[in-house]
Design a protein around this motif. Sequence first.
Motif, PDB file in Angstrom:
ATOM      1  N   VAL A 172      -9.826   1.467  -1.858  1.00  0.00           N
ATOM      2  CA  VAL A 172      -9.374   1.293  -3.243  1.00  0.00           C
ATOM      3  C   VAL A 172      -9.932  -0.003  -3.844  1.00  0.00           C
ATOM      4  CG1 VAL A 172      -7.329   0.852  -4.686  1.00  0.00           C
ATOM      5  CG2 VAL A 172      -7.263   2.628  -2.907  1.00  0.00           C
ATOM      6  N   ALA A 173      -9.752  -1.100  -3.130  1.00  0.00           N
ATOM      7  CA  ALA A 173     -10.200  -2.403  -3.636  1.00  0.00           C
ATOM      8  C   ALA A 173     -11.720  -2.426  -3.793  1.00  0.00           C
ATOM      9  CB  ALA A 173      -9.741  -3.520  -2.700  1.00  0.00           C
ATOM     10  N   HIS A 192     -13.219  -2.735  13.783  1.00  0.00           N
ATOM     11  CA  HIS A 192     -14.313  -3.070  12.865  1.00  0.00           C
ATOM     12  C   HIS A 192     -15.321  -3.927  13.616  1.00  0.00           C
ATOM     13  CE1 HIS A 192     -16.395  -5.049   9.546  1.00  0.00           C
ATOM     14  NE2 HIS A 192     -15.933  -4.096   8.753  1.00  0.00           N
ATOM     15  N   GLU A 236     -17.156  -6.354  12.860  1.00  0.00           N
ATOM     16  CA  GLU A 236     -17.099  -7.815  12.614  1.00  0.00           C
ATOM     17  C   GLU A 236     -15.676  -8.342  12.574  1.00  0.00           C
ATOM     18  OE1 GLU A 236     -19.083  -8.801   8.979  1.00  0.00           O
ATOM     19  OE2 GLU A 236     -21.066  -8.282   9.736  1.00  0.00           O
ATOM     20  N   LEU A 237     -14.753  -7.537  12.037  1.00  0.00           N
ATOM     21  CA  LEU A 237     -13.414  -8.055  11.727  1.00  0.00           C
ATOM     22  C   LEU A 237     -12.391  -7.774  12.823  1.00  0.00           C
ATOM     23  CD1 LEU A 237     -13.283  -6.878   7.983  1.00  0.00           C
ATOM     24  CD2 LEU A 237     -13.856  -9.168   8.820  1.00  0.00           C
ATOM     25  N   THR A 241      -9.628  -5.636  15.049  1.00  0.00           N
ATOM     26  CA  THR A 241      -8.646  -4.559  14.891  1.00  0.00           C
ATOM     27  C   THR A 241      -8.173  -4.417  13.449  1.00  0.00           C
ATOM     28  OG1 THR A 241      -7.893  -4.978  17.145  1.00  0.00           O
ATOM     29  CG2 THR A 241      -6.416  -3.705  15.717  1.00  0.00           C
ATOM     30  N   VAL A 242      -8.247  -3.209  12.953  1.00  0.00           N
ATOM     31  CA  VAL A 242      -7.768  -2.892  11.593  1.00  0.00           C
ATOM     32  C   VAL A 242      -6.999  -1.577  11.663  1.00  0.00           C
ATOM     33  CG1 VAL A 242      -9.633  -4.079  10.345  1.00  0.00           C
ATOM     34  CG2 VAL A 242      -9.930  -1.690  11.068  1.00  0.00           C
ATOM     35  N   GLN A 254      -4.982  -0.252   6.232  1.00  0.00           N
ATOM     36  CA  GLN A 254      -5.859  -1.313   5.700  1.00  0.00           C
ATOM     37  C   GLN A 254      -7.213  -0.734   5.266  1.00  0.00           C
ATOM     38  OE1 GLN A 254      -5.608  -3.840   9.123  1.00  0.00           O
ATOM     39  NE2 GLN A 254      -3.870  -5.015   8.297  1.00  0.00           N
ATOM     40  N   LEU A 255      -7.722   0.221   6.031  1.00  0.00           N
ATOM     41  CA  LEU A 255      -8.985   0.867   5.664  1.00  0.00           C
ATOM     42  C   LEU A 255      -8.862   1.548   4.304  1.00  0.00           C
ATOM     43  CD1 LEU A 255     -11.900   1.965   6.487  1.00  0.00           C
ATOM     44  CD2 LEU A 255     -10.692   3.981   7.344  1.00  0.00           C
ATOM     45  N   PHE A 268     -16.171   1.159  14.757  1.00  0.00           N
ATOM     46  CA  PHE A 268     -16.902   1.746  13.636  1.00  0.00           C
ATOM     47  C   PHE A 268     -18.388   1.409  13.719  1.00  0.00           C
ATOM     48  CE2 PHE A 268     -12.960   0.349  11.000  1.00  0.00           C
ATOM     49  CZ  PHE A 268     -12.191   1.364  11.547  1.00  0.00           C
ATOM     50  N   ALA A 291      -6.615   0.948   1.899  1.00  0.00           N
ATOM     51  CA  ALA A 291      -6.425  -0.073   0.857  1.00  0.00           C
ATOM     52  C   ALA A 291      -7.774  -0.691   0.480  1.00  0.00           C
ATOM     53  CB  ALA A 291      -5.459  -1.153   1.338  1.00  0.00           C
ATOM     54  N   THR A 292      -8.620  -0.874   1.493  1.00  0.00           N
ATOM     55  CA  THR A 292      -9.934  -1.466   1.247  1.00  0.00           C
ATOM     56  C   THR A 292     -10.830  -0.516   0.451  1.00  0.00           C
ATOM     57  OG1 THR A 292      -9.705  -2.740   3.278  1.00  0.00           O
ATOM     58  CG2 THR A 292     -11.920  -2.560   2.371  1.00  0.00           C
ATOM     59  N   PHE A 302       0.833  -1.195   0.000  1.00  0.00           N
ATOM     60  CA  PHE A 302       0.000   0.000   0.000  1.00  0.00           C
ATOM     61  C   PHE A 302       0.869   1.248   0.000  1.00  0.00           C
ATOM     62  CE2 PHE A 302      -1.946   3.558   2.156  1.00  0.00           C
ATOM     63  CZ  PHE A 302      -3.134   3.677   1.472  1.00  0.00           C
TER      64      PHE A 302
END
Lengths: 174, 174
Positions: A140-141, A124, A126-127, A129-130, A134-135, A73, A137-138, A3
């Motif tokens: 973008v994806a 997050h 559900e997920l 620790t982020v 990473q946020l 979040f 990059a996500t 990234f």
Amino acid sequence: MQFQLAHAFEVLERTPATFRALLGGLPVAWTSPNEGPDTFSAFDNVGHLIHGERTDWIPRARIILAQGANRRFEPYDRFAQYHESRGKSVAELLDEFTLLRADNLITLRGWQLSDRELALEGEHPELGTVTLRQLLATWVAHDLGHVAQTARVLARQYREAVGPWRAYRPVLGV
Amino acid sequence: MQFQLAHAFEVLERTPATFRALLGGLPVAWTSPNEGPDTFSAFDNVGHLIHGERTDWIPRARIILAQGANRRFEPYDRFAQYHESRGKSVAELLDEFTLLRADNLITLRGWQLSDRELALEGEHPELGTVTLRQLLATWVAHDLGHVAQTARVLARQYREAVGPWRAYRPVLGV
């Protein structure tokens, strides 16, 4: 690919023009069909991206950057566009997305994020620790995933019309 | 959705602008990676579309319209762009694709195809008998399939960078 903020901008700033090139001026015969229950039409994809501009990427980045006591979040409503886009045209959605994205990229650029800030964490729902990196990059994806999904839902309208070529389904995206 | 020539034009005439919006000015760090052996990078996707403009859609339509003794299409080389694009930039490929597509759509429009002509048949080397209508529908679906494929190969460059969001792989296209 690692990234890099500069690389992320290169995609994020192009996405509104990509959707405009793909969908601007297309009749509803192309933009309204979806792929079945709980799937997105081309129209829904743009509304979904708008909802992300308002409630997801920058608001979550703010939560991470604030490093307050509660870094969790808000859950993201993947289907908010079903009611938020109601009565609007694709042209209106494209304009709205373009403006919101431009505004959000001004905000992001203004932060001049350091490596230290990109490593800050949020939670997050559900997920777990982020990181801010990473946020982003996500983001973008997620843009690119919805370009792909939009092209695919359009292609699938010709699922039957291609006749024997349906045997090449993976290549055709139908 | 039934095939209609007017609807087909709506997609076919937009595809060069869609690729330009998505890829124009992107650095090779984005445009050169592929998804593994015998897969296409973003760069390869544009070269592949160029090869189709030169050797596939309009040449095959001409074979069908001529209704000669031999209506069998030449096999299509899905990997021709690996050598044909060598040494070119994405910008050059985008320009080449734009010109070839514009020229081919002038040809297609000039034919003013009737329903009778759209029902004429040719012979695909693998799939057997196909109609002109099916060929043109496939051209549309093929364009959109490669928009989707191009967005996906870009998204996958952030497969690792998204961290825990990789769990949402289908939505992200990573």
